[in-house]
Design a protein around this motif. Structure first.
Motif, short mmCIF file in Angstrom:
data_model
loop_
_atom_site.label_atom_id
_atom_site.label_comp_id
_atom_site.label_asym_id
_atom_site.label_seq_id
_atom_site.Cartn_x
_atom_site.Cartn_y
_atom_site.Cartn_z
N PHE A 73 -17.56 1.79 22.45
CA PHE A 73 -17.42 0.40 22.03
C PHE A 73 -18.02 0.18 20.64
N GLY A 74 -17.26 -0.56 19.81
CA GLY A 74 -17.72 -0.89 18.47
C GLY A 74 -17.25 -2.28 18.08
N ILE A 75 -18.10 -3.04 17.41
CA ILE A 75 -17.78 -4.43 17.07
C ILE A 75 -16.70 -4.50 16.01
N ILE A 76 -16.66 -3.53 15.11
CA ILE A 76 -15.65 -3.55 14.05
C ILE A 76 -14.24 -3.35 14.61
N PRO A 77 -13.98 -2.36 15.48
CA PRO A 77 -12.63 -2.26 16.07
C PRO A 77 -12.23 -3.51 16.84
N VAL A 78 -13.18 -4.15 17.52
CA VAL A 78 -12.87 -5.38 18.25
C VAL A 78 -12.41 -6.46 17.28
N ALA A 79 -13.16 -6.62 16.18
CA ALA A 79 -12.81 -7.65 15.19
C ALA A 79 -11.43 -7.38 14.58
N VAL A 80 -11.14 -6.11 14.29
CA VAL A 80 -9.84 -5.77 13.71
C VAL A 80 -8.71 -6.05 14.70
N SER A 81 -8.92 -5.73 15.97
CA SER A 81 -7.88 -5.95 16.99
C SER A 81 -7.58 -7.43 17.15
N PHE A 82 -8.63 -8.25 17.24
CA PHE A 82 -8.42 -9.69 17.40
C PHE A 82 -7.85 -10.31 16.13
N GLY A 83 -8.28 -9.84 14.97
CA GLY A 83 -7.72 -10.36 13.73
C GLY A 83 -6.23 -10.08 13.60
N THR A 84 -5.82 -8.88 14.03
CA THR A 84 -4.40 -8.54 14.01
C THR A 84 -3.60 -9.44 14.94
N SER A 85 -4.17 -9.71 16.11
CA SER A 85 -3.47 -10.57 17.08
C SER A 85 -3.35 -12.00 16.58
N ILE A 86 -4.39 -12.52 15.91
CA ILE A 86 -4.32 -13.86 15.34
C ILE A 86 -3.21 -13.94 14.29
N ALA A 87 -3.07 -12.87 13.50
CA ALA A 87 -1.99 -12.84 12.52
C ALA A 87 -0.63 -12.87 13.21
N PHE A 88 -0.50 -12.21 14.35
CA PHE A 88 0.75 -12.24 15.10
C PHE A 88 1.05 -13.63 15.65
N PHE A 89 0.00 -14.37 16.02
CA PHE A 89 0.21 -15.75 16.45
C PHE A 89 0.82 -16.57 15.31
N GLY A 90 0.32 -16.35 14.10
CA GLY A 90 0.90 -17.04 12.94
C GLY A 90 2.34 -16.63 12.71
N ALA A 91 2.65 -15.36 12.94
CA ALA A 91 4.03 -14.89 12.77
C ALA A 91 4.96 -15.55 13.78
N ALA A 92 4.45 -15.82 15.01
CA ALA A 92 5.27 -16.50 16.01
C ALA A 92 5.65 -17.90 15.54
#
Length: 379
Positions: free
Chosen positions: A323-342
Motif C-alpha cells: 500500500f502506498g498513498i501516491i498510487p491511491v492518489a493517482v488512481s482516484f485522480g484518474t477516475s475523477i478525470a473520467f467523471f469529467g469526460a462523462a
C-alpha cells in the motif's frame, strides 16, 4: 463609432467565459450520464483497485539467486571402456549448477583415440574419393575430423575416403536406439531460489524453513501437497513441458523453467509463494567432451563422448506490491478525470446529436452584456 463592438476590434481577446449549468429533462441523456458514471466507478473499484491493485506501490524487478543440484545414479556401457557408473559428477554439467544445467541422458563414445593417420568417415561428403587427386594434401576436411594427407584409402569394403591426420579412429556416429541413461527420468533436481525486492527490503526463499535435516531428501514437489519442496523429478518436469522423457532423452532438448513470484506485502509473508511452469524450448541438444590420458609409452590418448541430454534454463520473474498513498492518489485522480469526460460526452450528445440541439445550445451559451446605460457612457 456607430456599429462597433465595445472594446474595439481586439475586444474578443479580453472576453471571459464562465460555465453555466442548465438543467434538462432529457431522460436519454440523463440515463447515458448515469451509465457512464457507473462505468467509471466499476473501472475504479473493480479493475484499478481489485484486479490491478492500483492502491499499491510495486517493485517489478527483484534480485534473484538460483542454486541447483542433481541427484541420482545410473550404469551404462561406454564404448570399449566397458560398464561405467554415472553419478552427479558425470551427468550434471556443471556439477554445481546455477540458472543453466545440463543433464546427460544419452551419448556416443569413441574410446582410445590417438593422434595419427586413418581413413575419414564416409558420412563426411568432402572425404569421399576415387583417387589420390581427390584428396589435396594439407586441406582440412569440411566438416570432418582432420587434415588430408593426399591419399585415398579404403575405409571398408564398399567405401573409399581420404586419409586424414587427426584423432584416430575417427568419431563413432552410431546413435543408440534407446537412451543409455534412461534411469535419469527418476533423477531429482533441487532448485533453491531466493528473491530480494530492494524497494521494500523484503527477501523470500522458495524452500521450507524446517529443522528436519531429512525433509529435502525425502520430499518431492507437488503444487498442492508439497508446494514448499523445490525438489523436482526429471520425468515430471519433462511431462509438464508437454513431452515424454523417452523421446526427449534420445536426441536431447531444452526445457525452460520459469519461477514466478507475485507477493502482496499487505498480507503475511508466508503467503508469498512462487509458481513454477515448464516449457519445451528445443528438441535437440548435444555437445562433445573428452578425457585425456598417457599410456606407458608416454603416448597421448583420449576418450571422446558426444553427449545428448536435457538442458534446463531457469528464469526468475515477479513483483511485489505494498500500500502506498501516491498510487491511491493517482488512481482516484484518474477516475475523477473520467467523471469529467462523462460530462463532456453527454454535452456533445445533447448539443450536436439530439433533435432539440438548437434549443439546448441557446440555453447553454448566452452572452451576458453590461447594462445599457453603462455601455453608452463608455462609448
Amino acid at each position: 463609432m456607430t456599429g462597433r463592438e465595445p472594446g474595439g476590434p481586439c475586444g474578443g481577446l479580453l472576453d471571459y467565459k464562465t460555465a453555466k449549468f442548465a438543467l434538462t429533462r432529457n431522460r436519454r441523456v440523463g440515463l447515458l450520464h448515469r451509465l457512464l458514471q457507473l462505468g467509471v466507478l466499476g473501472y475504479l473499484f473493480g479493475w484499478v483497485l481489485l484486479v490491478q491493485k492500483g492502491y499499491q506501490d510495486t517493485d517489478p524487478a527483484p534480485r534473484a539467486a538460483v542454486v541447483t543440484k542433481l541427484k541420482g545414479a545410473a550404469v551404462a556401457e561406454v564404448g570399449g571402456a566397458g560398464r561405467r557408473l554415472w553419478d552427479a559428477a558425470d551427468y550434471a554439467r556443471p556439477p554445481q549448477g546455477e540458472n543453466v544445467l545440463f543433464l546427460v541422458t544419452n551419448f556416443i563414445a569413441t574410446a582410445k583415440q590417438g593422434q595419427g593417420t586413418c581413413p575419414e568417415s564416409p558420412s563426411v561428403l568432402d572425404a569421399m574419393c576415387t583417387e589420390d587427386a581427390d584428396c589435396p594434401m594439407g586441406n582440412p576436411v569440411v566438416p570432418g575430423n582432420g587434415i588430408k594427407t593426399g591419399k585415398c584409402v579404403m575405409f571398408n569394403t564398399t567405401h573409399s575416403t581420404c586419409e586424414i591426420y587427426g584423432w584416430c579412429p575417427v568419431e563413432n556416429t552410431t546413435l543408440p536406439r534407446k537412451p543409455l541413461l534412461a534411469e535419469a527420468e527418476n533423477f531429482t533436481l533441487f532448485i533453491k531460489n531466493t528473491v530480494h525486492f530492494t524497494k521494500f527490503n523484503f527477501s523470500k526463499c522458495n524452500t521450507l524453513q524446517t529443522n528436519d535435516p531429512t525433509y529435502f531428501k525425502s520430499c518431492t514437489y507437488d503444487p498442492f501437497l508439497n508446494p514448499s519442496c523445490p525438489v523436482f523429478r526429471v520425468r515430471d518436469m519433462v511431462e509438464a513441458a508437454g513431452e515424454t522423457f523417452g523421446d526427449l532423452a534420445l536426441l536431447g532438448g531444452s526445457i525452460g523453467v520459469r519461477i514466478e513470484w507475485d507477493c502482496d506485502l499487505d498480507h503475511p509473508a508466508a503467503q508469498c509463494q512462487p509458481q513454477y511452469s515448464f516449457s519445451l524450448q528445443d528438441r535437440r541438444y548435444n555437445f562433445r567432451t573428452a578425457s585425456y590420458y598417457w599410456d606407458s609409452q608416454r603416448r597421448l590418448y583420449r576418450n571422446l563422448l558426444k553427449l545428448y541430454g536435457i538442458r534446463f534454463d531457469i528464469s526468475v520473474h515477479g513483483q511485489a506490491g505494498k500500500f502506498g498513498i501516491i498510487p491511491v492518489a493517482v488512481s482516484f485522480g484518474t477516475s475523477i478525470a473520467f467523471f469529467g469526460a462523462a460530462t463532456v460526452v453527454c454535452d456533445l450528445v445533447l448539443l450536436y446529436l439530439d433533435a432539440k440541439a438548437d434549443i439546448y445550445w441557446k440555453e447553454k451559451f448566452e452572452e451576458a452584456k453590461p447594462p445599457k446605460g453603462k455601455t453608452e457612457a463608455a462609448a
